[in-house]
Scaffold this motif. Structure first.
Motif, short mmCIF file in Angstrom:
data_model
loop_
_atom_site.label_atom_id
_atom_site.label_comp_id
_atom_site.label_asym_id
_atom_site.label_seq_id
_atom_site.Cartn_x
_atom_site.Cartn_y
_atom_site.Cartn_z
N GLY A 1 -51.16 -84.86 23.58
CA GLY A 1 -51.39 -86.07 24.35
C GLY A 1 -51.04 -85.91 25.81
N ARG B 1 -56.60 -88.18 20.33
CA ARG B 1 -55.66 -87.45 19.47
C ARG B 1 -56.31 -86.16 18.97
NH1 ARG B 1 -51.15 -90.37 18.29
NH2 ARG B 1 -51.29 -92.62 17.86
N VAL C 1 -58.36 -93.83 21.03
CA VAL C 1 -57.12 -93.17 20.63
C VAL C 1 -57.40 -92.07 19.61
CG1 VAL C 1 -54.97 -93.51 19.33
CG2 VAL C 1 -55.57 -95.07 21.19
N LEU D 1 -54.39 -90.44 26.81
CA LEU D 1 -53.96 -90.96 25.51
C LEU D 1 -52.85 -91.98 25.69
CD1 LEU D 1 -53.98 -91.03 22.45
CD2 LEU D 1 -52.54 -88.98 22.44
#
Length: 285
Positions: free
Chosen positions: A145, A140, A136, A149
């Motif tokens: 996104g 990011r 994640v 993601l």
């Protein structure tokens, strides 16, 4: 449709490229993924095993393509009740991948995400949290996104819910669901599963009304997409049944838990820890 197209591509490449071409191996990986997504995990094992063999022969046992094949093999094995093999293969894949110089950050994030999903299925929640959190964070950092993601957030949210971090799980679940709805659509199977996960997280965090609404919507969507059964459908039934059980609604919980137990016993086996979790829940209603 995706499975049929993947089968056609593999058949055509066998004729044109021969049996040991690396492009065939990539197509075999995609075929295995399509079969797995369709709930045909047992049928997905031979093509991914063939892809591993071709890539090992062409590039050597430590090549990143071999590692990615092994990660996909582990994802499929986890959906057939082969958790020991799945955990071994995904840890091996991660070790091979991270030892390579010059791996792109996006590819490393993908490997961490795959590893986290498999480790979560195997009950290794602390390790799964670490891997998915790394995925994640890296995704990011890449910018806006999208589907990758969204799926990582969904998986991480489900892991932290199981670890008792309900507020964090609810936040991650909402974010992941919104990203998936905006990238691959509200009706995609991954989005529908994320809806169920988000509902379970919200319910656990004390937001029972919205949680139940999302959980039931996720379950209904998966029932419509997989009328013959699917691992994600069994998961959604378990999540809703367990939430209802925890809310003293045993009459509603029992048939959902029974259906989840029957599917997992048939496909994962009675000794699988995921089967055992449903059995324990059912025994308390």
């Amino acid at each position: 449709e995706a499975t049929r197209l993947a089968l056609d591509v593999v058949a055509r490449q066998r004729r044109v490229l021969g049996e040991r071409h690396d492009r065939l191996a990539l197509s075999l990986r995609l075929l295995a993924r399509a079969l797995g997504d369709a709930g045909r995990a047992e049928e997905a094992l031979p093509p991914i095993a063939e892809a591993v063999d071709i890539h090992r022969e062409r590039f050597g046992a430590s090549h990143p393509q071999v590692a990615m094949d092994l990660a996909w093999q582990a994802l499929i094995e986890a959906r057939t009740g082969r958790l020991v093999e799945a955990e071994r293969n995904v840890r091996w894949a991660l070790a091979l991948f991270t030892a390579q110089p010059g791996i792109a950050a996006s590819d490393l994030a993908t490997m961490h995400a795959y590893s986290g999903v498999v480790l979560a299925e195997a009950g290794q929640l602390e390790d799964a949290d670490e891997r998915l959190s790394q995925a994640v964070s890296a995704l990011r950092a890449e910018g806006p996104g999208g589907v990758f993601l969204g799926r990582a957030l969904d998986a991480l949210g489900d892991v932290v819910r199981q670890r008792g971090q309900t507020a964090r799980a609810a936040e991650l679940g909402r974010e992941g669901l919104a990203l998936l709805e905006g990238s691959i659509g509200a009706d995609h199977p991954a989005t529908v599963l994320a809806r169920a996960h988000a509902g379970a997280a919200l319910w656990a965090a004390g937001q029972a009304g919205e949680g139940e609404r999302l959980l039931r919507a996720g379950l209904q969507g998966l029932e419509a997409k997989f009328p013959d059964g699917h691992p994600d459908l069994a998961t959604a039934r378990f999540l809703l049944g367990d939430a209802l059980r925890g809310s003293d609604r045993a009459v509603e919980a029992r048939p959902l838990l029974q259906a989840a137990l029957e599917w997992r016993q048939a496909h994962f086996g009675p000794a699988d820890p995921r089967t055992a979790a449903v059995r324990r829940a059912l025994g308390s209603v």
